[in-house]
Design a protein around this motif. Structure first.
Motif, mmCIF file in Angstrom:
data_model
loop_
_atom_site.group_PDB
_atom_site.id
_atom_site.type_symbol
_atom_site.label_atom_id
_atom_site.label_comp_id
_atom_site.label_asym_id
_atom_site.label_seq_id
_atom_site.Cartn_x
_atom_site.Cartn_y
_atom_site.Cartn_z
ATOM 1 N N GLY A 174 41.734 -3.734 42.666
ATOM 2 C CA GLY A 174 41.508 -4.768 41.538
ATOM 3 C C GLY A 174 40.585 -4.237 40.425
ATOM 4 N N LYS A 175 39.636 -3.231 40.627
ATOM 5 C CA LYS A 175 38.615 -2.865 39.664
ATOM 6 C C LYS A 175 39.410 -2.214 38.645
ATOM 7 C CE LYS A 175 34.896 -3.833 41.896
ATOM 8 N NZ LYS A 175 33.677 -4.277 41.239
ATOM 9 N N LEU A 176 38.869 -2.244 37.473
ATOM 10 C CA LEU A 176 39.455 -1.584 36.143
ATOM 11 C C LEU A 176 38.811 -0.179 35.967
ATOM 12 C CD1 LEU A 176 41.265 -2.342 33.736
ATOM 13 C CD2 LEU A 176 39.060 -2.893 32.428
ATOM 14 N N ALA A 177 39.851 0.735 35.830
ATOM 15 C CA ALA A 177 39.148 2.237 35.762
ATOM 16 C C ALA A 177 39.932 3.030 34.660
ATOM 17 C CB ALA A 177 39.259 2.756 36.836
ATOM 18 N N SER A 178 39.209 3.905 34.147
ATOM 19 C CA SER A 178 39.994 4.811 33.059
ATOM 20 C C SER A 178 39.881 6.114 33.591
ATOM 21 C CB SER A 178 39.095 4.992 31.890
ATOM 22 O OG SER A 178 39.629 6.006 31.155
ATOM 23 N N VAL A 179 41.146 6.807 33.755
ATOM 24 C CA VAL A 179 41.257 8.185 34.170
ATOM 25 C C VAL A 179 41.831 9.127 33.168
ATOM 26 C CG1 VAL A 179 42.857 9.631 35.639
ATOM 27 C CG2 VAL A 179 41.892 7.209 36.489
ATOM 28 N N ASP A 180 41.013 10.147 32.932
ATOM 29 C CA ASP A 180 41.348 11.277 32.009
ATOM 30 C C ASP A 180 41.812 12.723 32.739
ATOM 31 O OD1 ASP A 180 41.744 13.232 29.886
ATOM 32 O OD2 ASP A 180 39.491 13.181 29.628
ATOM 33 N N GLY A 181 42.966 13.081 32.806
ATOM 34 C CA GLY A 181 43.452 14.228 33.531
ATOM 35 C C GLY A 181 44.590 14.828 32.980
ATOM 36 N N ARG A 182 45.361 15.579 34.210
ATOM 37 C CA ARG A 182 46.463 16.316 33.536
ATOM 38 C C ARG A 182 47.641 15.786 34.677
ATOM 39 N NH1 ARG A 182 46.781 20.329 37.502
ATOM 40 N NH2 ARG A 182 44.805 20.591 38.491
ATOM 41 N N VAL A 183 48.662 15.879 34.286
ATOM 42 C CA VAL A 183 49.915 15.660 35.303
ATOM 43 C C VAL A 183 50.198 17.034 35.938
ATOM 44 C CG1 VAL A 183 52.367 15.114 35.362
ATOM 45 C CG2 VAL A 183 50.836 13.894 33.563
ATOM 46 N N GLN A 184 50.309 16.816 37.211
ATOM 47 C CA GLN A 184 50.862 17.853 38.201
ATOM 48 C C GLN A 184 52.237 17.320 39.145
ATOM 49 O OE1 GLN A 184 47.862 19.815 40.761
ATOM 50 N NE2 GLN A 184 48.842 18.920 42.413
ATOM 51 N N VAL A 185 53.005 18.351 39.109
ATOM 52 C CA VAL A 185 54.269 18.139 39.964
ATOM 53 C C VAL A 185 54.313 19.206 41.197
ATOM 54 C CG1 VAL A 185 56.780 17.998 39.988
ATOM 55 C CG2 VAL A 185 55.542 17.118 37.878
ATOM 56 N N ARG A 186 54.105 18.743 42.086
ATOM 57 C CA ARG A 186 54.246 19.690 43.521
ATOM 58 C C ARG A 186 55.289 19.202 44.358
ATOM 59 N NH1 ARG A 186 51.683 17.057 47.725
ATOM 60 N NH2 ARG A 186 50.272 15.308 47.229
ATOM 61 N N SER A 187 55.730 20.186 45.297
ATOM 62 C CA SER A 187 56.944 20.045 46.130
ATOM 63 C C SER A 187 56.521 20.302 47.490
ATOM 64 C CB SER A 187 57.819 20.568 45.824
ATOM 65 O OG SER A 187 58.059 22.044 46.006
ATOM 66 N N PHE A 188 57.118 19.732 48.643
ATOM 67 C CA PHE A 188 56.928 20.126 49.831
ATOM 68 C C PHE A 188 58.322 19.879 50.829
ATOM 69 C CE2 PHE A 188 55.882 15.631 49.564
ATOM 70 C CZ PHE A 188 56.222 14.909 50.673
ATOM 71 N N GLU A 189 58.022 20.165 51.891
ATOM 72 C CA GLU A 189 58.850 20.095 52.863
ATOM 73 C C GLU A 189 59.025 18.938 53.864
ATOM 74 O OE1 GLU A 189 61.726 22.708 56.149
ATOM 75 O OE2 GLU A 189 61.394 23.650 54.224
ATOM 76 N N GLY A 190 59.739 17.939 53.687
ATOM 77 C CA GLY A 190 59.330 16.864 54.622
ATOM 78 C C GLY A 190 59.569 17.182 56.076
ATOM 79 N N LYS A 191 59.359 15.963 56.999
ATOM 80 C CA LYS A 191 59.671 16.396 58.213
ATOM 81 C C LYS A 191 60.943 16.516 58.742
ATOM 82 C CE LYS A 191 55.358 14.028 59.889
ATOM 83 N NZ LYS A 191 54.919 12.871 60.600
ATOM 84 N N ASP A 192 61.954 15.925 57.823
ATOM 85 C CA ASP A 192 63.533 15.787 57.918
ATOM 86 C C ASP A 192 63.973 17.380 57.432
ATOM 87 O OD1 ASP A 192 62.999 15.467 55.142
ATOM 88 O OD2 ASP A 192 64.325 13.860 55.352
ATOM 89 N N GLY A 193 63.127 18.161 57.130
ATOM 90 C CA GLY A 193 63.649 19.233 56.279
ATOM 91 C C GLY A 193 64.086 19.365 54.773
ATOM 92 N N GLN A 194 63.916 18.091 54.200
ATOM 93 C CA GLN A 194 64.378 17.623 52.906
ATOM 94 C C GLN A 194 63.081 18.088 51.917
ATOM 95 O OE1 GLN A 194 67.545 16.997 51.454
ATOM 96 N NE2 GLN A 194 68.181 17.190 53.789
#
Length: 137
Positions: free
Chosen positions: A68-88
Motif C-alpha cells: 500500500g505504500k506509494l513509491a517512485s521507481v526510476d529504472g530500465r525495462v529488462q526482458v529475460r527468459s528461462f526454462e520452466g520445470k515443464d521444459g517450456q
C-alpha cells in the motif's frame, strides 16, 4: 538507444528480500500503477508492474516499503527468459530499479532518514510527499 522507465504507484504486497550466492541483496516487488484514462464503464484500469532492485537499495526497500505504500521507481525495462520445470521457455518482463523513492508520509512514531532538496522532490530515504490516492487493491 534509450531504455528508461519512471513509475509512481503503490506496492501490492511487501517487498521480498533475497540474497544471491555471492551475498548481493535483491528485493522484488510489484507496483500498481493506474492508467491515465478510464475504460468504457468509467473505471480506471491498473497495470501491475514487477520491479527488482539490488544491493543497499534492496535492503532499504525491504525495511521501509510495505503493501500500500506509494513509491517512485526510476529504472530500465529488462526482458529475460528461462526454462520452466515443464521444459517450456518462459519470458519475464520487469523493471530493474536504479532509484526508488519512498513517497508515502512517514508513519508517526517511526524513525527514518529523510532527504529532500529545495524543489520539493524526495530523496531515496524520504517520506515527505503526501498524495491522497485510493489504493486499488
Amino acid at each position: 538507444m534509450l531504455n528508461r522507465v519512471v513509475l509512481i504507484g503503490r506496492l501490492t504486497k511487501d517487498p521480498e528480500l533475497r540474497y544471491t550466492q555471492s551475498g548481493v541483496a535483491v528485493a522484488t516487488f510489484t507496483l500498481a500503477v493506474d492508467r491515465n484514462y478510464k475504460n468504457a464503464s468509467g473505471e480506471r484500469e491498473t497495470d501491475f508492474i514487477p520491479c527488482v532492485t539490488y544491493r543497499q537499495q534492496a535492503e532499504l526497500c525491504a525495511n521501509y516499503l510495505s503493501k500500500g505504500k506509494l513509491a517512485s521507481v526510476d529504472g530500465r525495462v529488462q526482458v529475460r527468459s528461462f526454462e520452466g520445470k515443464d521444459g517450456q521457455r518462459r519470458w519475464v518482463t520487469e523493471v530493474i530499479s536504479e532509484n526508488v523513492q519512498f513517497l508515502s508520509p512517514k508513519e508517526s512514531g517511526s524513525s527514518g532518514n529523510t532527504a529532500s532538496n529545495n524543489n520539493g522532490s524526495v530523496g531515496t530515504y524520504g517520506h515527505e510527499v503526501s498524495l491522497d490516492d485510493d489504493i486499488p487493491f
